[in-house]
Design an enzyme around this catalytic site. Sequence first.
Site, mmCIF file in Angstrom:
data_model
loop_
_atom_site.group_PDB
_atom_site.id
_atom_site.type_symbol
_atom_site.label_atom_id
_atom_site.label_comp_id
_atom_site.label_asym_id
_atom_site.label_seq_id
_atom_site.Cartn_x
_atom_site.Cartn_y
_atom_site.Cartn_z
ATOM 1 N N ASN A 145 11.613 0.578 0.543
ATOM 2 C CA ASN A 145 10.564 1.538 0.885
ATOM 3 C C ASN A 145 9.878 1.230 2.222
ATOM 4 O O ASN A 145 9.334 2.129 2.850
ATOM 5 C CB ASN A 145 9.529 1.562 -0.253
ATOM 6 C CG ASN A 145 8.212 2.192 0.157
ATOM 7 O OD1 ASN A 145 8.087 3.413 0.171
ATOM 8 N ND2 ASN A 145 7.234 1.374 0.529
ATOM 9 N N VAL A 156 11.479 -7.095 6.448
ATOM 10 C CA VAL A 156 12.757 -6.631 5.893
ATOM 11 C C VAL A 156 13.893 -6.614 6.922
ATOM 12 O O VAL A 156 15.065 -6.600 6.545
ATOM 13 C CB VAL A 156 12.645 -5.212 5.271
ATOM 14 C CG1 VAL A 156 11.764 -5.243 4.031
ATOM 15 C CG2 VAL A 156 12.150 -4.196 6.292
ATOM 16 N N ARG A 204 0.848 -1.212 0.000
ATOM 17 C CA ARG A 204 0.000 0.000 0.000
ATOM 18 C C ARG A 204 0.872 1.245 0.000
ATOM 19 O O ARG A 204 2.106 1.171 0.017
ATOM 20 C CB ARG A 204 -0.907 -0.006 1.238
ATOM 21 C CG ARG A 204 -0.105 0.193 2.521
ATOM 22 C CD ARG A 204 -1.011 0.376 3.715
ATOM 23 N NE ARG A 204 -0.254 0.968 4.826
ATOM 24 C CZ ARG A 204 -0.689 1.040 6.070
ATOM 25 N NH1 ARG A 204 -1.876 0.553 6.391
ATOM 26 N NH2 ARG A 204 0.057 1.609 7.006
ATOM 27 N N LYS A 259 16.252 7.570 9.281
ATOM 28 C CA LYS A 259 16.251 8.102 7.911
ATOM 29 C C LYS A 259 17.562 8.832 7.599
ATOM 30 O O LYS A 259 18.036 8.805 6.448
ATOM 31 C CB LYS A 259 15.050 9.030 7.700
ATOM 32 C CG LYS A 259 13.698 8.298 7.762
ATOM 33 C CD LYS A 259 13.593 7.200 6.712
ATOM 34 C CE LYS A 259 12.187 6.624 6.610
ATOM 35 N NZ LYS A 259 12.091 5.557 5.589
ATOM 36 N N TYR A 316 12.783 7.796 14.317
ATOM 37 C CA TYR A 316 12.520 7.838 12.874
ATOM 38 C C TYR A 316 13.532 8.721 12.137
ATOM 39 O O TYR A 316 14.064 8.338 11.094
ATOM 40 C CB TYR A 316 11.089 8.357 12.665
ATOM 41 C CG TYR A 316 10.616 8.376 11.229
ATOM 42 C CD1 TYR A 316 10.169 7.205 10.611
ATOM 43 C CD2 TYR A 316 10.580 9.565 10.501
ATOM 44 C CE1 TYR A 316 9.718 7.234 9.295
ATOM 45 C CE2 TYR A 316 10.123 9.593 9.195
ATOM 46 C CZ TYR A 316 9.696 8.417 8.593
ATOM 47 O OH TYR A 316 9.247 8.451 7.297
HETATM 48 N N1 LIG Z 1 3.895 9.323 4.140
HETATM 49 C C1 LIG Z 1 4.843 10.275 4.305
HETATM 50 O O1 LIG Z 1 4.549 11.452 4.520
HETATM 51 C C2 LIG Z 1 6.295 9.894 4.216
HETATM 52 C C3 LIG Z 1 7.233 10.927 4.261
HETATM 53 C C4 LIG Z 1 8.578 10.627 4.173
HETATM 54 C C5 LIG Z 1 8.974 9.304 4.033
HETATM 55 N N2 LIG Z 1 8.053 8.307 4.000
HETATM 56 C C6 LIG Z 1 8.556 6.950 3.858
HETATM 57 O O2 LIG Z 1 7.959 6.321 2.747
HETATM 58 C C7 LIG Z 1 7.898 4.907 2.966
HETATM 59 C C8 LIG Z 1 6.491 4.410 2.731
HETATM 60 O O3 LIG Z 1 5.633 5.066 3.623
HETATM 61 P P1 LIG Z 1 4.031 5.105 3.466
HETATM 62 O O4 LIG Z 1 3.606 6.460 3.835
HETATM 63 O O5 LIG Z 1 3.624 4.551 2.160
HETATM 64 O O6 LIG Z 1 3.629 4.123 4.665
HETATM 65 P P2 LIG Z 1 2.489 2.994 4.764
HETATM 66 O O7 LIG Z 1 2.398 2.708 6.208
HETATM 67 O O8 LIG Z 1 1.284 3.386 4.011
HETATM 68 O O9 LIG Z 1 3.156 1.735 4.005
HETATM 69 C C9 LIG Z 1 4.250 1.054 4.514
HETATM 70 C C10 LIG Z 1 4.182 -0.403 4.086
HETATM 71 O O10 LIG Z 1 5.340 -1.068 4.622
HETATM 72 C C11 LIG Z 1 4.926 -2.311 5.171
HETATM 73 N N3 LIG Z 1 5.872 -2.707 6.239
HETATM 74 C C12 LIG Z 1 5.958 -2.233 7.494
HETATM 75 N N4 LIG Z 1 6.921 -2.867 8.174
HETATM 76 C C13 LIG Z 1 7.466 -3.775 7.333
HETATM 77 C C14 LIG Z 1 8.505 -4.745 7.465
HETATM 78 N N5 LIG Z 1 9.163 -4.909 8.622
HETATM 79 N N6 LIG Z 1 8.808 -5.514 6.388
HETATM 80 C C15 LIG Z 1 8.126 -5.374 5.224
HETATM 81 N N7 LIG Z 1 7.141 -4.476 5.053
HETATM 82 C C16 LIG Z 1 6.809 -3.683 6.090
HETATM 83 C C17 LIG Z 1 3.528 -2.042 5.712
HETATM 84 O O11 LIG Z 1 2.812 -3.267 5.857
HETATM 85 C C18 LIG Z 1 2.960 -1.129 4.632
HETATM 86 O O12 LIG Z 1 2.332 -1.879 3.602
HETATM 87 C C19 LIG Z 1 8.396 4.703 4.393
HETATM 88 O O13 LIG Z 1 9.770 4.345 4.367
HETATM 89 C C20 LIG Z 1 8.226 6.045 5.021
HETATM 90 O O14 LIG Z 1 9.117 6.236 6.106
HETATM 91 C C21 LIG Z 1 6.717 8.584 4.086
#
Ligand SMILES: NC(=O)c1ccc[n+]([C@@H]2O[C@H](COP(=O)([O-])OP(=O)(O)OC[C@H]3O[C@@H](n4cnc5c(N)ncnc54)[C@H](O)[C@@H]3O)[C@@H](O)[C@H]2O)c1
Lengths: 81, 248
Positions: free
Chosen positions: B90, B64, B15, B159, B155
């Site tokens: 990701n 992961v 997702r 990062k 966090y």
């Molecule tokens: N949403 C934001 O504003 C934002 C901003 C900066 C960075 N990010 C980064 O982008 C990436 C994706 O974030 P998102 O917003 O789509 O989050 P999200 O929570 O919607 O999706 C994260 C996905 O990772 C999976 N996941 C969690 N732990 C896991 C593990 N141990 N092994 C395998 N899969 C795992 C979850 O099941 C989920 O499907 C992340 O690394 C997040 O830190 C997001």
Amino acid sequence: MSEAEVFEKVKEIIIDHLGVDEADVKMEASLVDDLKADSLDTVEMIMSLEEEFQIDIEDSEAESLKTVGDAVRFIAERSGK
Amino acid sequence: MLLKDEVAIITGAARGIGRSIAEKFASQGANLAIIDVNLEAAEQTAGELARQYGVKTMAARTDVSNAEDVDAMVKKVLDTFGRIDILVNNAGVTRDNLMLRMKDEEWDLVININLKGVFVCTRSVVRHMAKARKGNIINIASVVGQMGNAGQANYTASKGGVIALTKTTAREFAGRNVRVNAVAPGFINTAMTEVLSEQVKTEMLRQVPLDRMGEPEDIANGCLFLASGMSAYITGHVLAINGGMLMQ
Ligand SMILES: NC(=O)c1ccc[n+]([C@@H]2O[C@H](COP(=O)([O-])OP(=O)(O)OC[C@H]3O[C@@H](n4cnc5c(N)ncnc54)[C@H](O)[C@@H]3O)[C@@H](O)[C@H]2O)c1
């Protein structure tokens, strides 16, 4: 496995990783000086050798393998048991 | 198509941003391994993208941060597709708390998944890329890993670590024709940010010159650029996609 058999396999792996001529892969050839392996090449070759011969090679042991012959003798002894 | 017949592993792709990256890559002809701890959602995503874009996909349940899980997954991908061209690290989580209230478990969990997870997945995949003398790794970092953020000690540290790890990996494998870059998203509209209060969201938006939250596709577009030959001379770079929130 005899040293000769090990040598053939080790030679294959070295050629595969370093792209050197078969004729240059002699027992006394130095991996770094003669065959021009860099540090990453060395690590990759050690991992391939571990896989091929189903053995573990510690970092300290890997450091002592300077020539093709060092590697062949080490593996022949390790996998002979 | 920019990625025709290439094979991409994308973690956390069930997702959110990961799914959007997967969809973008599928639209460019890539075959996909959709990796997630949530197998059901991963399978659904894999099925939908295969149907919609006519590419080959597989799903795997993988944590992961667990090296055994990861090695088994990589083997499965190689057995299925025979090659790995692209890895997108990701998967990521948050466990926010002010430093004084942050528990060891909250620190460890986030560092393990967000930082160690990138190391473990990279170590497992990059040997095959090095051998093939071709590969592309994209790590999803965050703007807060560059600027810090109150309430996110774990966090932001994870990062920031991902950014440093990106540069080291880029240096170690440049000679093997493996490019490694990071994307640092700003404030993106996903489940991760949905949980924030309206007040926090309004405050965060005040810091964004482009005056909107980013969409997952904004991140996916940057990833496509880094994954494709369009960026052939770029490695060790951190691509900011943050609406101007941080300019440097
Ligand atoms: N949403 C934001 O504003 C934002 C901003 C900066 C960075 N990010 C980064 O982008 C990436 C994706 O974030 P998102 O917003 O789509 O989050 P999200 O929570 O919607 O999706 C994260 C996905 O990772 C999976 N996941 C969690 N732990 C896991 C593990 N141990 N092994 C395998 N899969 C795992 C979850 O099941 C989920 O499907 C992340 O690394 C997040 O830190 C997001």
